[in-house]
Design a protein around this motif. Structure first.
Motif, PDB file in Angstrom:
ATOM      1  N   ASP A  65       0.823  -1.213   0.000  1.00 51.44           N
ATOM      2  CA  ASP A  65       0.000   0.000   0.000  1.00 51.44           C
ATOM      3  C   ASP A  65       0.854   1.259   0.000  1.00 51.44           C
ATOM      4  O   ASP A  65       0.391   2.334   0.367  1.00 51.44           O
ATOM      5  N   THR A  68       1.035   3.622  -4.167  1.00 57.40           N
ATOM      6  CA  THR A  68       0.594   2.960  -5.397  1.00 57.40           C
ATOM      7  C   THR A  68       0.204   3.984  -6.467  1.00 57.40           C
ATOM      8  O   THR A  68       0.606   3.862  -7.635  1.00 57.40           O
ATOM      9  N   THR A 195       9.918   3.403  -3.795  1.00 56.77           N
ATOM     10  CA  THR A 195       8.739   3.002  -3.034  1.00 56.77           C
ATOM     11  C   THR A 195       8.787   1.570  -2.495  1.00 56.77           C
ATOM     12  O   THR A 195       8.057   1.240  -1.565  1.00 56.77           O
ATOM     13  N   ASN A 197       7.413  -0.778  -3.716  1.00 58.93           N
ATOM     14  CA  ASN A 197       6.071  -1.325  -3.926  1.00 58.93           C
ATOM     15  C   ASN A 197       6.064  -2.187  -5.188  1.00 58.93           C
ATOM     16  O   ASN A 197       5.718  -1.722  -6.274  1.00 58.93           O
ATOM     17  N   TRP A 199       4.119  -4.540  -5.912  1.00 62.59           N
ATOM     18  CA  TRP A 199       2.757  -4.851  -6.355  1.00 62.59           C
ATOM     19  C   TRP A 199       2.256  -3.797  -7.345  1.00 62.59           C
ATOM     20  O   TRP A 199       1.639  -4.141  -8.361  1.00 62.59           O
ATOM     21  N   ALA A 200       2.507  -2.520  -7.051  1.00 62.11           N
ATOM     22  CA  ALA A 200       2.099  -1.455  -7.966  1.00 62.11           C
ATOM     23  C   ALA A 200       2.865  -1.556  -9.281  1.00 62.11           C
ATOM     24  O   ALA A 200       2.301  -1.367 -10.361  1.00 62.11           O
TER      25      ALA A 200
END
Length: 274
Positions: A65, A68, A195, A197, A199-200
């Motif tokens: 999270d 994103t 980040t 991240n 997943w993003a």
């Protein structure tokens, strides 16, 4: 087996090599349809998640999270480029009258495939390779340079492995495709550093591939791989020119990502805290 896993934890680069070997073996298996490719990517994704957990624990996997929307906005240029390329290809297919029935089911299957392709490739060629290099060579101030070169070029090269390099034009296509994809990979890596991240990045990666490739569902071919990136004869010369144009465009987009994102990264702190 436990001792083997403990060894992989202590030797992250060996884990990365194992990940690459599994990835190459997996994508080299016979894949007759979009569905079989999707199932295989699901299995490869699970394997990469496990190997990544051995390298960096839950640090990367817990960032789902983290910024994103920021990641998507910074990489929007690639999505726009992919959409334009996909639409132009689709128009050409329709004009040539090559559309076949059953489009909706193939479209949904292709979307599923590319979502897992994006996740698998980001885990393998971004997270696993980058995390392994940082964990193994944390003391080197140049570790991010080597990570960028190593992971991006490998990411580019896997797209043309197995290509029919029968002449100078085919070799040129392979080199240009490798560079073009490597540049895109570097832009994604910058956002990963910023980040963490994954997943993003996987979401954007899957969307990018889908937008560029959705015209495949219109025609009779389900070819996705090296053979679809390197062509022979006159068509190969046209493809080489297209790759040259792509390098310029993705290079400009990546330069923008570096200026807006890369220059804001504190690499010394990142190297110590990764």
């Amino acid at each position: 087996m436990t001792r083997f896993f403990e060894f992989l934890k202590r030797q992250p680069m060996m884990t990365a090599v194992l990940a690459l070997m599994i990835a190459m073996a997996g994508v080299g298996l016979p894949q007759e349809s979009y569905l079989t490719r999707a199932v295989l990517r699901v299995l490869l994704t699970g394997t990469m998640l496990f190997l990544l957990s051995l390298i960096s624990g839950e640090k990367t996997l817990s960032q789902g999270d983290n910024q994103t929307g920021y990641v998507i906005r910074q990489l929007m240029g690639f999505l726009i480029l992919a959409a334009i390329a996909g639409v132009l290809t689709a128009v050409g297919t329709v004009v040539q009258g090559q559309v076949r029935p059953g489009i909706l089911l193939r479209l949904v299957t292709l979307l599923l495939l590319f979502l897992f392709v994006g996740l698998f490739e980001e885990l393998c060629f971004r997270a696993v390779l980058n995390d392994a290099m940082i964990c193994q060579f944390r003391s080197s101030r140049a570790v991010f340079v080597w990570s960028a070169v190593f992971s991006s070029l490998i990411f580019g090269a896997v797209h043309v492995i197995g290509s029919p390099l029968t002449g100078a034009v085919e070799v040129l296509e392979a080199v240009l495709k490798t560079l073009s994809t490597a540049i895109v990979g570097f832009a994604f890596l910058i956002l990963y550093w910023k980040t963490r991240n994954i997943w993003a990045l996987a979401l954007v990666h899957g969307a990018y591939d889908f937008l560029a490739s959705f015209p495949l569902v219109l025609g009779s071919s389900e070819a996705i791989g090296a053979g679809s990136y390197v062509r022979e004869g006159t068509e190969g010369k046209i493809v080489a020119v297209v790759y040259m144009i792509q390098i310029v465009i993705v290079g400009l987009i990546t330069l923008r990502v570096w200026k807006k994102v890369g220059k804001t990264i504190d690499f010394d702190n990142l190297r110590e805290s990764w």
